[in-house]
Write an enzyme that holds these catalytic residues in place. Structure first.
Site, short mmCIF file in Angstrom:
data_model
loop_
_atom_site.label_atom_id
_atom_site.label_comp_id
_atom_site.label_asym_id
_atom_site.label_seq_id
_atom_site.Cartn_x
_atom_site.Cartn_y
_atom_site.Cartn_z
N SER A 2 29.74 3.81 61.49
CA SER A 2 28.74 4.69 62.09
C SER A 2 27.36 4.27 61.59
CB SER A 2 29.01 6.15 61.69
OG SER A 2 28.65 6.32 60.33
N LYS A 3 26.36 4.97 62.06
CA LYS A 3 24.98 4.67 61.69
C LYS A 3 24.76 4.56 60.19
CE LYS A 3 21.86 6.25 65.26
NZ LYS A 3 21.16 7.40 65.76
N ARG A 4 25.53 5.34 59.46
CA ARG A 4 25.38 5.32 57.99
C ARG A 4 25.56 3.91 57.44
NH1 ARG A 4 29.54 7.20 55.56
NH2 ARG A 4 30.73 7.53 57.46
#
Ligand code: GLU
Length: 465
Positions: free
Chosen positions: A238-240
């Site tokens: 994910s973006k993390r």
């Protein structure tokens, strides 16, 4: 039979690298078998779907070069067809109206949980003959009560689901809008999609979709459920974890074919081969060889592959992809040295196109300051005489070519009895602003004589100050 695959993204965000990999696998499968590849935008969730996301998906597909033979189709243009199918299922008593309220469903769930049963709709409206006043019903599909469904998956083999585990799913909401499982089935059927390659988060939907297809007397497609991509911490990517949007990789200076090469290898292999041209991917890729387990995204490896592609691509090809990055550093490559030659002396040295654009600015634009550390080290008083000699000789030099430029560096170091580096390195800092560059003679040739002379004079002044 002509293979027909599709990519069916929901336009609720950017094109994610996971989606891009699924699209690539579907595209490769179609291309390998001389089949067709369809793009279908699943935009029925009007609250979450945006035109911006549609554009991002189309832009991402174009940038990656994943061309589609049919589409883009938009599910919002098929509502009439979905209604028709829902009507047909109702008429044939393969679907029914369900009037259960939220409270009723919640009570059912609690009772099942208390009995340690898996919560599921118990089909109590299946036999209802009268509508309930004042309640807008949903429509449920009558899932078979007995037997099992086998999903023949190209990656996982046969996966069997017991019909008892599958309850009567909602195919139309109380406002009449069709749900995902219905729309996908209708479109796959109408579009003649016979191979569905998608993320394995949809594996549980497949037996339901097969049951609906059976109810419509349509043949189920072949399936291939692709395992997901994890971040370096083992959690779903994910973006993390950094960039996950395809276009962000473009912005960060990746070549599309490098990203495709990285993605094809993520969860698939062909011996220990790492670099695949598009034609090789089409030749060697087989859905059967995709790993069953999830794979982890590794940015270092992606960078390595990008570097390999930058090294081996033609300067013309790189130049095409470099132009947006040059615009970012306000460089107009038509004013100054031949960009292809500039690229050719740098392509062995960089990992991304952003790095490449940044490292060639001084060929096109003057810089205001020398790199502080490089100047401190190389602009000591001892550099003054070699720089002055270079200035004098370069202004007399008849032919401004790397070979002749090089001869001057050699002769100045001989005349002054200095090691080459004591002449070449101050020259490098003077004309490039920093301590690192490709070979100084070709660099000087491409920067051009006027600029070289100006910059050496500037360095001399700097040392004298
Ligand atoms: N639209 C679905 C999604 O983006 C994919 C549907 C499918 O491939 O069947 O997850």
């Amino acid at each position: 039979m002509t293979i027909k695959t599709r990519f069916a993204p929901s336009p609720t965000g950017y094109l994610h690298v996971g989606g891009a990999r699924t699209a690539l696998f579907s595209w490769l499968h179609a291309r390998k078998h001389g089949g067709k590849f369809v793009l279908r935008i699943e935009d029925t969730d009007r609250e979450r779907s945006t035109q911006e996301s549609v554009n991002a998906i189309l832009e991402g597909m174009t940038w990656l070069g994943l061309d589609y033979d049919e589409g883009p189709f938009y599910q919002t243009e098929h509502f009439e067809r979905y209604d028709e199918i829902i009507e047909q299922l109702l008429k044939e008593e393969k679907a029914y109206h369900c009037y259960c309220s939220k409270d009723e469903l919640e009570a059912m769930r609690e009772a099942q949980m208390a009995n340690k049963e898996k919560p599921r709709y118990d089909g109590r409206c299946r036999h209802r003959t009268e509508p309930k006043e004042g309640i807008a019903p949903v429509i449920r599909f009558k899932n078979p009560l007995e037997g099992s469904v086998v999903v023949k998956d190209l990656i996982r083999g046969e996966v069997t689901f017991n019909n008892k585990e599958l309850d009567d799913l909602i195919i139309a909401r109380s406002d009449g809008t069709p749900t995902y499982n219905l729309t996908v089935v209708v479109d796959d059927m109408d579009m003649g999609v016979n191979c569905v390659i998608r993320g394995d988060d949809h594996l549980n939907n497949s037996p339901r979709q097969i049951n609906i297809l059976n109810a419509l007397n349509a043949e189920a497609p072949q399936y291939a459920h692709v395992p997901m991509i994890l971040g370096d911490d083992g959690k779903r990517l994910s973006k993390r974890h950094g960039a996950v949007s395809v276009m962000q990789y473009k912005e960060e200076g990746f070549l599309p074919e490098a990203l495709l090469n990285y993605l094809v290898r993520l969860g698939w292999s062909y011996g220990d081969k790492e670099i695949f041209s598009i034609d090789e991917m089409i030749e060697f890729f087989k859905t059967e060889d995709v790993n069953k387990a999830a794979s982890s995204f590794n940015t270092e490896k992606l960078l390595w592959i990008n570097q390999e592609y930058i090294k081996s691509s033609s300067p013309e090809h790189i130049a095409r992809h470099l132009s947006s990055h040059l615009a970012d550093v306000a460089v107009d490559p038509t004013i100054g040295p031949d960009i292809h030659r500039v690229i050719s002396i740098h392509q062995e040295r960089v990992k991304t196109l952003v790095e490449l654009a940044q490292s060639i600015v001084y060929f096109y634009k003057d810089f205001d300051e020398f790199d502080v550390k490089a100047a401190k080290k190389n602009f000591k008083d001892a550099a003054l005489i070699p720089l002055e000699r270079l200035l004098a000789e370069y202004s007399q030099l008849e032919i401004w070519k790397a070979e002749d430029i090089h001869k001057v560096v050699t002769s100045v170091s001989e005349q002054l009895d200095l090691k080459m580096g004591k002449v070449a390195q101050p020259l490098r800092v003077a004309i490039t602003g920093g301590a690192v560059s490709p070979s100084i003679d070709i660099t000087a040739e491409l920067i051009g004589r006027d600029r070289v002379l100006e910059r050496i004079s500037k360095a001399i002044m700097y040392i004298k100050e």
